[in-house]
Scaffold this motif. Structure first.
Motif, PDB file in Angstrom:
ATOM      1  N   ASN A  18       0.755  -1.362  -0.174  1.00 40.28           N
ATOM      2  CA  ASN A  18       0.085  -0.037   0.004  1.00 40.28           C
ATOM      3  C   ASN A  18       0.948   1.286   0.095  1.00 40.28           C
ATOM      4  O   ASN A  18       1.918   1.165   0.639  1.00 40.28           O
ATOM      5  CB  ASN A  18      -1.021  -0.182   1.201  1.00 40.28           C
ATOM      6  N   PHE A  38      -9.415   8.564   1.544  1.00 35.38           N
ATOM      7  CA  PHE A  38      -9.110   7.242   1.869  1.00 35.38           C
ATOM      8  C   PHE A  38      -8.905   7.225   3.521  1.00 35.38           C
ATOM      9  O   PHE A  38      -8.357   8.067   4.064  1.00 35.38           O
ATOM     10  CB  PHE A  38      -7.765   6.854   1.313  1.00 35.38           C
ATOM     11  N   LYS A  41      -4.208   3.687   3.193  1.00 38.55           N
ATOM     12  CA  LYS A  41      -3.587   3.920   2.189  1.00 38.55           C
ATOM     13  C   LYS A  41      -3.982   3.147   1.030  1.00 38.55           C
ATOM     14  O   LYS A  41      -4.994   2.288   1.325  1.00 38.55           O
ATOM     15  CB  LYS A  41      -2.133   3.455   2.317  1.00 38.55           C
ATOM     16  N   GLU A  42      -3.724   3.283  -0.310  1.00 41.75           N
ATOM     17  CA  GLU A  42      -4.160   2.666  -1.170  1.00 41.75           C
ATOM     18  C   GLU A  42      -3.605   1.641  -1.904  1.00 41.75           C
ATOM     19  O   GLU A  42      -2.244   1.729  -1.477  1.00 41.75           O
ATOM     20  CB  GLU A  42      -4.796   3.677  -2.155  1.00 41.75           C
ATOM     21  N   GLY A  58      -3.720   2.494  -8.092  1.00 42.84           N
ATOM     22  CA  GLY A  58      -4.446   2.008  -6.489  1.00 42.84           C
ATOM     23  C   GLY A  58      -5.674   1.408  -6.829  1.00 42.84           C
ATOM     24  O   GLY A  58      -5.850   0.380  -7.810  1.00 42.84           O
ATOM     25  N   HIS A  59      -6.753   1.556  -6.066  1.00 46.10           N
ATOM     26  CA  HIS A  59      -8.135   1.163  -6.095  1.00 46.10           C
ATOM     27  C   HIS A  59      -8.685   1.082  -7.668  1.00 46.10           C
ATOM     28  O   HIS A  59      -8.981   0.176  -8.064  1.00 46.10           O
ATOM     29  CB  HIS A  59      -9.102   1.718  -5.312  1.00 46.10           C
TER      30      HIS A  59
END
Length: 177
Positions: A18, A38, A41-42, A58-59
């Protein structure tokens, strides 16, 4: 040499699993703001286009990758846990290549870190400017680069060569003097 006027401090932590950032801005010099939007963390995952440009991070990269049709897979390259390659000094070199998770295609480790830092530089700058009421493409927008001190975490357990690679590779991208 004249010292630069620092108005913003932005810390970036690129982790194996992350990543995230936080900042202190001149507007609120006592409030440390974690990456907005967020709770945590992503994921440190990248989805790159064929040309090596960032498609998503990320996501969003996970979502975009999982949504690809089978015939679209060859147009994108997915990377995760690539930071593990810097854990030990042995084998760390400027031309190090990392294989995409969904392909035999490789990209340079330096390019992958560059894409992560580009993402956070843009995201952090947008967030600070939004909080200060600064519009994009104005003089204040561009001046912000000159007034920002970037802080990049480097794991203490890494060897000197790996630390040097990460620090050296980040200088150009983050405009570190």
């Amino acid at each position: 040499m004249a010292s630069k006027k620092v108005m913003n401090f932005i810390a970036i932590d690129v982790g194996t699993t992350n990543s995230g950032f936080g900042y202190v801005s001149g507007a609120s010099s006592t409030d440390f703001v974690m990456q907005p939007g967020f709770d945590r963390k992503e994921p440190t995952v990248l989805l790159l286009n064929k040309d090596g440009s960032l498609h998503s991070f990320g996501h969003q990269a996970w979502t975009d990758f999982e949504g690809l049709e089978e015939d679209e897979m060859c147009d994108y390259f997915f990377f995760d846990r690539f930071k593990m390659n810097l854990q030990h000094d042995k084998g760390v070199h400027g031309g190090m290549k990392i294989q995409a998770r969904n392909s035999t295609q490789t990209f340079g480790l330096k390019l992958l870190f560059t894409r992560v830092l580009e993402h956070y530089r843009k995201t952090a700058k947008e967030q600070i400017c939004l909080s200060l009421g600064i519009r994009k493409e104005t003089k204040e927008w561009f001046d912000m680069d000159k007034e920002t001190l970037w802080i990049l975490t480097v794991p203490a357990i890494w060897g000197d060569r790996a630390k040097h690679k990460k620090i050296h590779g980040s200088r150009k991208q983050l405009l570190i003097a």
